[in-house]
Design a protein around this motif. Structure first.
Motif, short mmCIF file in Angstrom:
data_model
loop_
_atom_site.label_atom_id
_atom_site.label_comp_id
_atom_site.label_asym_id
_atom_site.label_seq_id
_atom_site.Cartn_x
_atom_site.Cartn_y
_atom_site.Cartn_z
N GLN A 192 0.82 -1.20 0.00
CA GLN A 192 0.00 0.00 0.00
C GLN A 192 0.86 1.27 0.00
OE1 GLN A 192 -3.21 -1.50 -0.90
NE2 GLN A 192 -3.79 0.35 0.22
N GLU A 195 2.50 1.68 -3.49
CA GLU A 195 1.63 2.21 -4.53
C GLU A 195 1.34 3.70 -4.33
OE1 GLU A 195 0.62 0.11 -7.31
OE2 GLU A 195 2.39 -0.69 -6.27
N LYS A 196 1.19 4.12 -3.08
CA LYS A 196 0.94 5.52 -2.79
C LYS A 196 2.12 6.39 -3.21
CE LYS A 196 -0.61 8.57 0.98
NZ LYS A 196 0.44 9.59 0.92
N PRO A 225 -3.57 4.31 -4.09
CA PRO A 225 -4.33 3.07 -4.31
C PRO A 225 -5.67 3.05 -3.60
CG PRO A 225 -2.66 2.72 -2.63
CD PRO A 225 -2.44 4.12 -3.14
N GLU A 227 -8.34 2.75 -0.29
CA GLU A 227 -8.54 1.70 0.70
C GLU A 227 -9.18 0.48 0.05
OE1 GLU A 227 -7.37 2.01 3.73
OE2 GLU A 227 -6.71 4.08 3.32
N ILE A 230 -7.45 -2.93 -4.91
CA ILE A 230 -6.92 -2.04 -5.94
C ILE A 230 -7.36 -2.58 -7.29
CG2 ILE A 230 -4.87 -0.93 -6.88
CD1 ILE A 230 -3.38 -1.72 -4.33
N LYS A 292 -0.91 -7.65 -0.14
CA LYS A 292 -1.50 -6.47 0.50
C LYS A 292 -1.24 -6.45 2.00
CE LYS A 292 -5.54 -5.10 -0.65
NZ LYS A 292 -6.99 -5.07 -0.92
#
Length: 368
Positions: A192, A195-196, A225, A227, A230, A292
């Motif tokens: 996470q 990706e951010k 991404p 919450e 995705i 994830k």
């Protein structure tokens, strides 16, 4: 349907937005590949008296999985390459750079369950049956045990690329006494956060370039991404611009030189290459929940040295996620090594400098 999202599925975590490299039938030039592969095999043949050159299937976790073991001198320390993806087998793509490594290390390549030669040999059902992060980390522990016994070594170097760091660090933490050094290359530490940071980097680059098309497409997938799940459609957009902006391979808008290297591999037939792409389609949906949940930034301390080899231009696994963790990590030794003209594929992009870095920084830590 998974087929709709092939560009992202092939290498979801590695960020390689390429569709299948191989057509569904052998290409017209396949006879040319077949002519060249034996030439490369002969050039790379290891002939010194104490050399080792093995290609075989071994049983790991109840499944036959393919490995190669290559080195110019069995007295050298052992390095196990844990490939990315998931499903992005490196065995067939390593020949452009690996021969130099083999003068200083005995190098083990491994096609993980769910991809390439392992997938082709065992079939989809057997490969999918236990396609989990936990099982694959245990596979790696079993591989470490096998290599230790066969080569008569106490410890090995683990080198994880991208997704390979998820199971690589899992295995290293499970058997720290077997690890002389850990090398992360473009490591995925936390999906996470990764990706951010990637998305923010893409927006910044698009604004810098005043690229209206990129900005429109990237802003359309906000929040990314986000919450929860995705969507692959959003992943496709992010990966498209990672590649276009040289965040996969520096200064390039594609990585065909990497994807297509397997065509000339002495170890891969046409069907093995098809199984790389099939492996991406199989592995990513199966492993995405595990990915994830992964967050190795929670590791506060290791009993083995840790080295991070990072490409300066990597938008695939941004350094902003990795550097703070390494700074706080307690380890017997740790080092950050930059590759100024690389993005996510440093062994391929700067093969000479990568070899020098292995010899200067890793080999002194390695022991048998």
């Amino acid at each position: 349907m998974i087929e709709k999202f092939l560009p992202a599925v092939v290498l979801f975590v590695a960020g390689l937005a390429a569709a299948a490299d191989e057509p569904v039938a052998p290409p017209p030039a396949e006879p040319a590949y077949a002519t060249v592969r034996p030439m490369i095999a002969e050039q790379q043949r290891l002939v010194a008296p104490n050399a080792i050159e093995v290609s075989e299937a071994v049983e790991l976790g109840g499944l036959k999985q393919w490995i190669t073991i290559r080195g110019a001198d069995k007295a050298n320390p052992v390095l196990i390459y844990v490939h990315g993806g998931p499903g992005a087998a490196e065995m067939g793509r390593s020949w452009p750079y690996q021969r130099g490594w083999e003068d200083f290390f005995t190098v083990v390549q491994w096609d993980q369950r769910g991809t390439a030669k392992t997938l082709r040999a065992g079939g989809e059902a057997a490969n999918k049956a236990e396609l989990t992060r936990e099982r694959m980390a245990k596979d790696l522990v079993e591989l470490m045990a096998l290599v230790r016994q066969r080569l008569g070594v106490e410890r090995v170097v683990l080198l994880g690329h991208s997704w390979g760091n998820v199971i690589g660090l899992d295995a290293a933490m499970a058997r720290p006494e077997w690890v002389s050094a850990y090398v992360g290359v473009g490591p995925l530490l936390a999906l996470q956060a990764n990706e951010k940071a990637q998305y923010e980097g893409l927006l910044a680059e698009a604004r810098k370039r005043k690229d209206a098309t990129a900005l429109a497409e990237l802003e359309a997938i906000a929040p990314y991404p986000g919450e929860g799940d995705i969507p692959f459609a959003k992943v496709n957009v992010a990966r498209k611009w990672v590649q276009a902006y040289g965040g996969l391979a520096a200064y390039r808008d594609n990585a065909n030189f990497y994807f297509r290297a397997a065509r000339l591999s002495p170890y891969y037939e046409f069907e093995d290459r098809l199984a790389i792409d099939a492996g991406g389609q199989l592995s990513v949906p199966a492993l995405l929940p595990d990915m994830k949940r992964a967050d190795h930034r929670r590791i506060p301390e290791t009993r083995f040295p840790v080295l991070m080899f990072l490409g300066r231009h990597d938008l695939t696994t941004p350094a902003s996620v990795i550097e703070p963790w390494l700074t706080q990590l307690k380890a017997p030794a740790k080092k950050l090594v930059w590759f100024e003209h690389s993005a996510h594929l440093a062994p391929h992009e700067e093969p000479g400098r990568f070899l020098v870095a292995l010899v200067e920084h890793v080999r002194p830590l390695a022991s048998r």
